[in-house]
Structure formats: C-alpha cells, structure tokens
Design an enzyme around this catalytic site. Structure first.
Site, PDB file in Angstrom:
ATOM      1  N   HIS A 109       0.859  -1.187   0.000  1.00 35.82           N
ATOM      2  CA  HIS A 109       0.000   0.000   0.000  1.00 35.82           C
ATOM      3  C   HIS A 109       0.897   1.238   0.000  1.00 35.82           C
ATOM      4  O   HIS A 109       0.755   2.159   0.799  1.00 35.82           O
ATOM      5  CB  HIS A 109      -0.904  -0.006   1.238  1.00 35.82           C
ATOM      6  CG  HIS A 109      -2.111   0.886   1.107  1.00 35.82           C
ATOM      7  ND1 HIS A 109      -3.209   0.560   0.352  1.00 35.82           N
ATOM      8  CD2 HIS A 109      -2.387   2.091   1.647  1.00 35.82           C
ATOM      9  CE1 HIS A 109      -4.118   1.511   0.430  1.00 35.82           C
ATOM     10  NE2 HIS A 109      -3.637   2.459   1.205  1.00 35.82           N
ATOM     11  N   THR A 145      -2.696   2.672  -4.656  1.00 37.78           N
ATOM     12  CA  THR A 145      -2.828   3.133  -3.278  1.00 37.78           C
ATOM     13  C   THR A 145      -3.644   4.419  -3.222  1.00 37.78           C
ATOM     14  O   THR A 145      -3.325   5.403  -3.902  1.00 37.78           O
ATOM     15  CB  THR A 145      -1.428   3.405  -2.687  1.00 37.78           C
ATOM     16  OG1 THR A 145      -0.661   2.205  -2.758  1.00 37.78           O
ATOM     17  CG2 THR A 145      -1.522   3.873  -1.251  1.00 37.78           C
ATOM     18  N   GLU A 146      -4.731   4.403  -2.438  1.00 40.24           N
ATOM     19  CA  GLU A 146      -5.594   5.584  -2.257  1.00 40.24           C
ATOM     20  C   GLU A 146      -6.073   6.168  -3.582  1.00 40.24           C
ATOM     21  O   GLU A 146      -6.280   7.376  -3.707  1.00 40.24           O
ATOM     22  CB  GLU A 146      -4.856   6.655  -1.438  1.00 40.24           C
ATOM     23  CG  GLU A 146      -4.304   6.149  -0.115  1.00 40.24           C
ATOM     24  CD  GLU A 146      -5.362   5.646   0.854  1.00 40.24           C
ATOM     25  OE1 GLU A 146      -6.507   6.130   0.779  1.00 40.24           O
ATOM     26  OE2 GLU A 146      -5.053   4.785   1.704  1.00 40.24           O
ATOM     27  N   LEU A 147      -6.228   5.319  -4.590  1.00 39.27           N
ATOM     28  CA  LEU A 147      -6.691   5.696  -5.940  1.00 39.27           C
ATOM     29  C   LEU A 147      -5.773   6.718  -6.618  1.00 39.27           C
ATOM     30  O   LEU A 147      -6.215   7.483  -7.485  1.00 39.27           O
ATOM     31  CB  LEU A 147      -8.126   6.234  -5.910  1.00 39.27           C
ATOM     32  CG  LEU A 147      -9.211   5.295  -5.384  1.00 39.27           C
ATOM     33  CD1 LEU A 147     -10.604   5.851  -5.706  1.00 39.27           C
ATOM     34  CD2 LEU A 147      -9.094   3.884  -5.933  1.00 39.27           C
ATOM     35  N   TRP A 298      -8.040  10.020  -3.857  1.00 43.37           N
ATOM     36  CA  TRP A 298      -9.386  10.241  -3.319  1.00 43.37           C
ATOM     37  C   TRP A 298      -9.346  10.926  -1.953  1.00 43.37           C
ATOM     38  O   TRP A 298     -10.347  10.972  -1.239  1.00 43.37           O
ATOM     39  CB  TRP A 298     -10.181   8.944  -3.276  1.00 43.37           C
ATOM     40  CG  TRP A 298      -9.715   7.882  -2.286  1.00 43.37           C
ATOM     41  CD1 TRP A 298      -8.607   7.891  -1.496  1.00 43.37           C
ATOM     42  CD2 TRP A 298     -10.389   6.653  -2.007  1.00 43.37           C
ATOM     43  NE1 TRP A 298      -8.543   6.750  -0.744  1.00 43.37           N
ATOM     44  CE2 TRP A 298      -9.628   5.959  -1.037  1.00 43.37           C
ATOM     45  CE3 TRP A 298     -11.550   6.052  -2.475  1.00 43.37           C
ATOM     46  CZ2 TRP A 298      -9.986   4.711  -0.529  1.00 43.37           C
ATOM     47  CZ3 TRP A 298     -11.912   4.801  -1.974  1.00 43.37           C
ATOM     48  CH2 TRP A 298     -11.138   4.146  -1.025  1.00 43.37           C
TER      49      TRP A 298
END
Length: 459
Positions: A109, A145-147, A298
């Site tokens: 991640h 990771t986190e869009l 995001w």
C-alpha cells in the site's frame, strides 16, 4: 440499463512502536505488536467479518445478482493471517460465489508509483501472487494506493497488462463531465478508467449517520431513487469506499448493515444491476479519454497527493526511504526486505500531515501519534536504524555508479541464465522429438519386416 459498481478498500499497516534515538543500532524490531493485534481484531470483528457475512447473504438472497470488488493490501493480508485467520476463511467463502472480484494494487500500500517504477512493478506482482494463492483469482483490474493516478502511472499500469484502472472522479479533472461513464486514458488509450462517484460514495461513508445532514436518514429506497433520477445515459455508478464504513465508521447501531441488505431488492425493482469492474470494462466502450498530468487521489478536498507528500517532513522521509531502494533490491536478507515493505506503507507519511485543522481532524482520527512531528521523529528513528542495516551489507564506500554497474551485471547474468534455460528446454524438446521420430521409424521398419515374413509364410 444502469449498473452499480461497489468497490471496497481493505488496508491496515504494521504500526510502529515508540522507537527512541538511543534504540538506533541496538533494536532492530520496529513494530507495536500489541497495538496491531488489538486494532486488527477489533476492526475485523466489528466491521470486516460482519460485513463479509452481510455481503454473502446479499449475494445468496439476490441469486448472485449482487456483485462487489475488493482490494486488500499485502501487509493487511499478512496481519489477517497472523491475528484474524477467520477473516481469510470468510473472504474465501465470498470468492467461491463467483460474484466477487479482487483488484490489483501494491503489496505494501505504498507510494512507489510516484518514485520508483521498478519497485512499483515488483510490488504489484508480489501482491497479485498473494491474492492468487489465497483466493484463486489473478487480478485483471488495477487500483493504486488511495486511488492515486496520473498519465505516467497509466503507462506503467498498461505495460503490466491491465485493461482497466479505477481512480477518483476529481472535479478539477472532469470539469463538466460526469464520473458515471467509462473513460480511457489519454496516455494509454487501451487502459479503461472507472471513476468514483464521490457524492454518492460519501453519502454512505461519511454522511449516513449524520443527524445534521438534510437528507438524514438515508434509506435504501431513497438512495436507489437518486440513482434512478440520474440522466438515462449515465449508466455506471461507482461507489468506492473503505470497508471500515460497514460497522466501524458507520457502526452497526446506525442501521448500515440493514441499509446494505435492502439495496439489491430496491435496485431490482428499478431495473438497476450490480457489476464488477472487470465486467464493466469488458462490456462497455469508453465515451472519452482523460488526461491527468499531475497525480490525483481520493483524499481530502484537493484530491491530490498532499496528504502524504505535502510538507517538508513527509518529503524528507520519503526521499530518504527510497534512496535505499537499489541497495535493498540487491540483498537477500528476508527480514530486511520485510521491513522494507512495511516501512513503505503510505500511512507512515499520512501521519505526518500538517494540513489545516478541518483536514487535520480527519488525519488525526487514523494516527497513533499525538502530532505529525512525533510521527516524523519516530519514523525517522526507525528509518535510521534500517539504513544502518542496509549499509552494513552495501556500504557508502560503494558509489552509486559502482552500485548501478553491479546491478546491471546481476541483471545481465539473470538474462543470460534465462536465455540458457530456454535454450536447454528447446534442446530437450528437440531431443525428445528426435527420439520419438527414431522410434517411430524403427517401429515402422519392424512392421514392414513382420509383414514381409507373413507374406513369405503364406506363399
């Protein structure tokens, strides 16, 4: 016909223990095992496991019409295996229904896509191998990771063979366009993009139990009616959120599980289906291409990467960490490589965020530290010890030029070994074919000889 695409992110980092300056060089174990076990067990039993049972019930009650996608980081899977193995079992039950898709991402991640393409590719492969081993699926669609997404990242994702990628429907990228369509990447035209509908996703994630929200209470029929009221041409509604939404961010007492269970029935009444990302990508064509020059995510109002790399503290830690990348890739120390993965988790940089109070409140909700400065100090102490261990194997006396030469030599040797392996395989195949041909000829000769003898006897 409209379709809803549900996607849930599952990730938990290996949180660091309080690591003092005087521990550097003396203590090489960095993790708060008690805290990690407590958090994983609590969230799993309040959220992840009940949510799995809820989704399984939804799939069965809808006769397989309800579908959902997950991305689970490798470091989270490792912790599930250690602390909550029953979660893995319940996730396997979901996978067996054929209504669940597992997405690809980075194992740690991490933010590797923003810094180190080679590390990025290695982590994606490592993650997908883990998913295939545990759940029997090889991911076909990528989520970073986190869009986090950009044109540059799109090129790397496409080069790895992925046909689709999911990211944020950021307003400053879309402009007047709607996120409720399938798009393609301007940088990699064959890569299709699914964009998060932030408004509808956040209605569930953050506003569901907010008494001050003018739409409270949110019911399943009201939510489906909102989707029905969207323009007829807007066929894809992407609801992307953290899995902790179900049971943790929105506790069971709010009625979140009952809300979810009711969605398939009301959706079917309105002719709305559920699809996985891979299904949407295979069935629909993009309506337009999108160019994303600078990375989006995001997170926060800005929908950029400032939550992780927005201040001097974060950037110093980030640069120092990845300065060790080439040396770590050369070593074969299992513990060192494991620590390398755990230290790359984006959460460590997120804890260092110093944004203004309104955002800071959100960031502090997830942080085990009292302040971003404490997070930075603790991480840098750990990183300093890690660097000492790496340099013990590949010291500073090895200059970058020499190190790069060594890496090139190793890669060339690996290529030569692979080439020789293929030549050996080809030679073996040729030999087997030749032996078979010789046997066939010998057998044919024996048959002819036997036929001649039979003819002579008959005469």
């Amino acid at each position: 016909m409209k379709t809803i695409c549900f996607y849930f992110q599952i990730h938990q980092p290996f949180r660091l223990k309080r690591y003092r300056f005087f521990d550097i060089g003396n203590d090489h174990y960095y993790y708060d095992d008690f805290n990690n076990e407590e958090i994983m067990s609590r969230i799993a039993h309040r959220s992840y496991i009940p949510a799995n049972y809820t989704l399984l019930e939804m799939i069965k009650n809808s006769n397989g019409k309800f579908k959902v996608a997950f991305s689970i980081s490798g470091v989270a899977l490792e912790q599930f295996e250690i602390y909550v193995p029953e979660f893995i079992d319940s996730m396997r039950d979901l996978a067996k229904t054929g209504c669940v898709e597992f997405l690809s991402e980075t194992y740690a991640h991490s933010l590797a896509s923003l810094k180190d393409p080679e590390e990025f590719v290695d982590q994606v492969k490592m993650h997908d191998d883990k998913i295939e081993m545990l759940f029997g699926q090889r991911p076909k669609v990528f989520r970073n990771t986190e869009l986090i997404y950009s044109d540059e990242i799109a090129g790397m994702v496409a080069s790895m063979g992925f046909k689709g990628c999911i990211t944020e429907g950021a307003k400053h990228i879309l402009g007047w366009k709607s996120p409720n369509y399938l798009y393609s990447s301007a940088a990699a035209p064959k890569l299709k993009l699914l964009l998060k509908n932030s408004k509808l996703s956040d209605d569930i994630s953050f506003r569901f139990s907010n008494y001050e929200w003018n739409e409270y209470p949110l019911t399943a029929d009201k939510f489906i009616n909102w989707i029905t009221a969207l323009p007829e041409t807007e066929q894809i509604i992407n609801l992307f959120m953290n899995y902790e939404t179900l049971g943790e961010l929105q506790p069971r007492e709010t009625g979140i599980f009952e809300f979810m269970k009711a969605l398939p029935r009301f959706a079917e009444e309105k002719g709305i289906s559920f699809s996985t990302p891979a299904e949407i990508i295979s069935k629909l064509k993009p309506v337009d291409s999108l160019s994303v020059t600078y990375p989006i995510s995001w997170a926060d109002e800005e929908r950029d990467t400032s939550a992780w790399l927005g201040n001097l503290l974060q950037n110093e830690a980030f640069e120092k960490l990845y300065s060790m990348a080439e040396r770590v890739r050369l070593c074969n120390d299992r513990r060192l490589k494991q620590d390398w993965n755990y230290l790359q988790a984006s959460d460590h940089f997120y804890y260092m965020c110093t944004k203004h109070f309104s955002d800071g409140a959100v960031h502090s909700h997830y942080s085990p530290y009292d302040s971003p400065y404490e997070a930075f100090t603790n991480y840098m102490n750990v990183l300093s010890d890690f660097i000492v261990r790496v340099k013990a194997q590949y010291p500073d006396s090895i200059e970058n030029e020499e190190l790069n030469s060594l890496i090139t030599t190793i890669r060339n040797q690996a290529s030569e070994i692979e080439l020789l392996r293929k030549e050996l395989k080809s030679a073996k195949a040729e030999k087997i074919a030749r032996v078979k041909a010789e046997k066939a000829v010998a057998g044919e000769s024996k048959t002819k000889s036997a036929t001649k003898k039979t003819v002579v006897k008959e005469k």
